[in-house]
Design a protein around this motif. Structure first.
Motif, PDB file in Angstrom:
ATOM      1  N   TRP A  81       0.834  -1.200   0.000  1.00 15.19           N
ATOM      2  CA  TRP A  81       0.000   0.000   0.000  1.00 15.19           C
ATOM      3  C   TRP A  81       0.868   1.250   0.000  1.00 15.19           C
ATOM      4  O   TRP A  81       2.059   1.195   0.318  1.00 15.19           O
ATOM      5  CB  TRP A  81      -0.947   0.009   1.205  1.00 15.19           C
ATOM      6  N   LEU A  82       0.219   2.363  -0.356  1.00 17.99           N
ATOM      7  CA  LEU A  82       0.877   3.665  -0.364  1.00 17.99           C
ATOM      8  C   LEU A  82      -0.002   4.653   0.394  1.00 17.99           C
ATOM      9  O   LEU A  82      -1.234   4.603   0.297  1.00 17.99           O
ATOM     10  CB  LEU A  82       1.077   4.163  -1.793  1.00 17.99           C
ATOM     11  N   PRO A  83       0.591   5.581   1.156  1.00 14.00           N
ATOM     12  CA  PRO A  83      -0.210   6.587   1.853  1.00 14.00           C
ATOM     13  C   PRO A  83      -0.721   7.644   0.878  1.00 14.00           C
ATOM     14  O   PRO A  83      -0.029   8.024  -0.073  1.00 14.00           O
ATOM     15  CB  PRO A  83       0.784   7.188   2.848  1.00 14.00           C
ATOM     16  N   TRP A  84      -1.947   8.093   1.105  1.00 13.74           N
ATOM     17  CA  TRP A  84      -2.518   9.226   0.372  1.00 13.74           C
ATOM     18  C   TRP A  84      -3.341  10.031   1.376  1.00 13.74           C
ATOM     19  O   TRP A  84      -4.383   9.566   1.834  1.00 13.74           O
ATOM     20  CB  TRP A  84      -3.380   8.764  -0.792  1.00 13.74           C
ATOM     21  N   LEU A  85      -2.815  11.221   1.741  1.00 15.12           N
ATOM     22  CA  LEU A  85      -3.396  11.997   2.847  1.00 15.12           C
ATOM     23  C   LEU A  85      -3.480  11.074   4.063  1.00 15.12           C
ATOM     24  O   LEU A  85      -2.504  10.409   4.388  1.00 15.12           O
ATOM     25  CB  LEU A  85      -4.749  12.582   2.445  1.00 15.12           C
ATOM     26  N   ASP A  86      -4.632  11.006   4.728  1.00 19.60           N
ATOM     27  CA  ASP A  86      -4.744  10.111   5.872  1.00 19.60           C
ATOM     28  C   ASP A  86      -5.369   8.773   5.478  1.00 19.60           C
ATOM     29  O   ASP A  86      -5.758   7.974   6.338  1.00 19.60           O
ATOM     30  CB  ASP A  86      -5.570  10.757   6.990  1.00 19.60           C
ATOM     31  N   LEU A  87      -5.436   8.510   4.172  1.00 21.57           N
ATOM     32  CA  LEU A  87      -6.011   7.280   3.646  1.00 21.57           C
ATOM     33  C   LEU A  87      -4.899   6.381   3.110  1.00 21.57           C
ATOM     34  O   LEU A  87      -3.720   6.704   3.234  1.00 21.57           O
ATOM     35  CB  LEU A  87      -7.029   7.612   2.553  1.00 21.57           C
ATOM     36  N   ALA A  88      -5.285   5.257   2.520  1.00 18.30           N
ATOM     37  CA  ALA A  88      -4.302   4.326   1.964  1.00 18.30           C
ATOM     38  C   ALA A  88      -4.749   3.878   0.583  1.00 18.30           C
ATOM     39  O   ALA A  88      -5.929   3.590   0.359  1.00 18.30           O
ATOM     40  CB  ALA A  88      -4.134   3.115   2.879  1.00 18.30           C
ATOM     41  N   ILE A  89      -3.793   3.831  -0.334  1.00 20.26           N
ATOM     42  CA  ILE A  89      -4.029   3.265  -1.660  1.00 20.26           C
ATOM     43  C   ILE A  89      -3.585   1.810  -1.632  1.00 20.26           C
ATOM     44  O   ILE A  89      -2.432   1.509  -1.321  1.00 20.26           O
ATOM     45  CB  ILE A  89      -3.238   4.019  -2.744  1.00 20.26           C
ATOM     46  N   GLY A 116       7.199 -11.441  -8.087  1.00 21.01           N
ATOM     47  CA  GLY A 116       8.541 -10.886  -8.094  1.00 21.01           C
ATOM     48  C   GLY A 116       8.572  -9.424  -8.474  1.00 21.01           C
ATOM     49  O   GLY A 116       9.484  -8.977  -9.185  1.00 21.01           O
ATOM     50  N   VAL A 117       7.581  -8.658  -7.990  1.00 23.58           N
ATOM     51  CA  VAL A 117       7.495  -7.229  -8.313  1.00 23.58           C
ATOM     52  C   VAL A 117       7.482  -6.418  -7.016  1.00 23.58           C
ATOM     53  O   VAL A 117       7.200  -6.936  -5.936  1.00 23.58           O
ATOM     54  CB  VAL A 117       6.240  -6.907  -9.145  1.00 23.58           C
ATOM     55  N   THR A 118       7.773  -5.140  -7.148  1.00 24.00           N
ATOM     56  CA  THR A 118       7.773  -4.240  -5.992  1.00 24.00           C
ATOM     57  C   THR A 118       6.460  -3.468  -5.934  1.00 24.00           C
ATOM     58  O   THR A 118       5.683  -3.447  -6.893  1.00 24.00           O
ATOM     59  CB  THR A 118       8.935  -3.240  -6.098  1.00 24.00           C
ATOM     60  N   CYS A 119       6.266  -2.793  -4.810  1.00 19.29           N
ATOM     61  CA  CYS A 119       5.082  -1.953  -4.654  1.00 19.29           C
ATOM     62  C   CYS A 119       5.097  -0.833  -5.700  1.00 19.29           C
ATOM     63  O   CYS A 119       4.048  -0.443  -6.221  1.00 19.29           O
ATOM     64  CB  CYS A 119       5.041  -1.379  -3.239  1.00 19.29           C
ATOM     65  N   GLU A 120       6.275  -0.327  -6.013  1.00 17.61           N
ATOM     66  CA  GLU A 120       6.391   0.735  -7.011  1.00 17.61           C
ATOM     67  C   GLU A 120       5.954   0.244  -8.389  1.00 17.61           C
ATOM     68  O   GLU A 120       5.296   0.982  -9.141  1.00 17.61           O
ATOM     69  CB  GLU A 120       7.834   1.244  -7.072  1.00 17.61           C
ATOM     70  N   GLU A 121       6.286  -0.996  -8.719  1.00 19.87           N
ATOM     71  CA  GLU A 121       5.861  -1.547 -10.008  1.00 19.87           C
ATOM     72  C   GLU A 121       4.349  -1.732 -10.055  1.00 19.87           C
ATOM     73  O   GLU A 121       3.714  -1.481 -11.091  1.00 19.87           O
ATOM     74  CB  GLU A 121       6.576  -2.874 -10.270  1.00 19.87           C
ATOM     75  N   LEU A 122       3.775  -2.181  -8.946  1.00 25.13           N
ATOM     76  CA  LEU A 122       2.317  -2.281  -8.872  1.00 25.13           C
ATOM     77  C   LEU A 122       1.680  -0.920  -9.066  1.00 25.13           C
ATOM     78  O   LEU A 122       0.683  -0.772  -9.784  1.00 25.13           O
ATOM     79  CB  LEU A 122       1.887  -2.857  -7.512  1.00 25.13           C
ATOM     80  N   CYS A 123       2.248   0.084  -8.420  1.00 27.71           N
ATOM     81  CA  CYS A 123       1.725   1.440  -8.502  1.00 27.71           C
ATOM     82  C   CYS A 123       1.775   1.966  -9.931  1.00 27.71           C
ATOM     83  O   CYS A 123       0.812   2.577 -10.416  1.00 27.71           O
ATOM     84  CB  CYS A 123       2.506   2.357  -7.564  1.00 27.71           C
ATOM     85  N   ARG A 124       2.879   1.710 -10.625  1.00 27.58           N
ATOM     86  CA  ARG A 124       2.998   2.179 -12.006  1.00 27.58           C
ATOM     87  C   ARG A 124       1.960   1.510 -12.905  1.00 27.58           C
ATOM     88  O   ARG A 124       1.333   2.162 -13.747  1.00 27.58           O
ATOM     89  CB  ARG A 124       4.411   1.910 -12.541  1.00 27.58           C
ATOM     90  N   ALA A 125       1.788   0.192 -12.721  1.00 27.82           N
ATOM     91  CA  ALA A 125       0.795  -0.525 -13.532  1.00 27.82           C
ATOM     92  C   ALA A 125      -0.609  -0.013 -13.241  1.00 27.82           C
ATOM     93  O   ALA A 125      -1.401   0.230 -14.168  1.00 27.82           O
ATOM     94  CB  ALA A 125       0.883  -2.025 -13.253  1.00 27.82           C
ATOM     95  N   ALA A 126      -0.921   0.178 -11.953  1.00 31.67           N
ATOM     96  CA  ALA A 126      -2.259   0.643 -11.572  1.00 31.67           C
ATOM     97  C   ALA A 126      -2.511   2.060 -12.070  1.00 31.67           C
ATOM     98  O   ALA A 126      -3.601   2.373 -12.558  1.00 31.67           O
ATOM     99  CB  ALA A 126      -2.424   0.575 -10.058  1.00 31.67           C
ATOM    100  N   ALA A 127      -1.495   2.934 -11.962  1.00 33.92           N
ATOM    101  CA  ALA A 127      -1.654   4.321 -12.413  1.00 33.92           C
ATOM    102  C   ALA A 127      -1.924   4.376 -13.915  1.00 33.92           C
ATOM    103  O   ALA A 127      -2.775   5.155 -14.380  1.00 33.92           O
ATOM    104  CB  ALA A 127      -0.409   5.130 -12.065  1.00 33.92           C
TER     105      ALA A 127
END
Length: 288
Positions: free
Chosen positions: A122-130, A157-168
């Motif tokens: 997960w990633l923080p967004w304001l006081d919420l979580a993505i 075998g992926v990182t949270c950053e890779e998940l974030c890029r795919a989702a974005a």
């Protein structure tokens, strides 16, 4: 009838109805906002998948034994009718390159998901979580999604950053549902009342609150409303936007949000207890 008796007796009845080669196990699963659901996980000999049916909604204090029997029949019927994964579908889900175009964001409460956030990227967004989910292939289940856990990420075998890029990337390709509340209510057959609010979500209206994390969507909403606005967290599925000029103040909004959360929003769909504010000058959404 207590809930504990209901669950124990239902399990007995389900077990009595099993066919050869079928296995059922009672499970308790952590969902959004620390909501725990009880259910039955099903497996057929020769298949790797384990579909689950949750049974909390079947319970009523005044249930009769005949109603329990009907519930047991329905649980097994639902489990048996779940589409079984083909080998090709399993390979697709296990391959990140094939799944990365199916990965999207969810926006959830950080405060109410302490246990869940220990198990998922997960990633923080304001006081919420993505957090992230993937769309299950349509040949398995239509219009179904699954939350991505750390175990998925590690297997791929992926990182949270890779998940974030795919989702974005995938989120940017979605159209956005933004409509005056009056229009939406009128089309739904209700007598629309003038509020000046807009509804913001995705076209499917499922986990649509996450569209607001995109700065381009924030700016688009400003252009549509024509001024700075408050973001009202209706649920994890949608947000309400209120032009600043129509607001009587943040305290009133927060009080209204608290009342609506208490009376109209299910525990699993709760997102936040206060409003957020978008300023075109800063180009950002803030908590306060």
């Amino acid at each position: 009838m207590t809930y504990e008796y209901f669950l124990t007796r239902l399990e007995q009845m389900v077990m009595e109805r099993l066919r050869e080669g079928e296995t059922v196990k009672k499970v308790r699963v952590l969902k959004n906002n620390d909501v725990w659901l009880d259910g039955f996980s099903y497996c057929v000999e020769g298949h790797r998948e384990h579909p689950t049916v949750y049974v909390n909604g079947y319970y009523r204090e005044e249930m009769m034994e005949t109603e329990l029997e009907a519930a047991a029949d329905l649980v097994l019927k639902t489990l048996r009718e779940c589409r079984l994964f083909s080998g090709q579908s399993i390979e697709q889900i296990m391959d990140f390159e094939q799944m990365k175009e199916r990965i999207f964001c969810r926006l959830i409460s950080r405060e109410k998901n302490a246990q869940l956030l220990e198990k998922v990227p997960w990633l923080p967004w304001l006081d919420l979580a993505i957090v992230f989910h993937f769309q299950i292939p349509e040949d398995v289940v239509e219009r179904a999604t699954a939350l991505i856990y750390t175990a998925h990420m590690e297997y791929w075998g992926v990182t949270c950053e890779e998940l974030c890029r795919a989702a974005a990337k995938n989120m940017a390709g979605l159209s956005v549902f933004l409509e005056p509340m009056e229009t939406f209510l009128g089309e739904a057959g209700f007598d629309p009342l003038s509020s000046g609010m807009y509804i913001l979500s995705n076209p499917g209206r499922e986990y649509g609150a996450a569209v607001i994390v995109d700065p381009k969507v924030q700016r688009m909403c400003f252009q549509e409303l024509g001024e700075n606005y408050y973001v009202i967290p209706s649920s994890v599925h949608e947000l309400l936007l209120l032009p600043e000029s129509l607001s009587t103040g943040r305290d009133d909004l927060d009080r209204l949000i608290g009342e609506v959360n208490e009376s109209c929003v299910s525990p699993e769909e709760y997102l936040s207890g206060h409003a957020y504010y978008y300023s075109a000058e800063t180009g950002e959404i803030k908590e306060r």
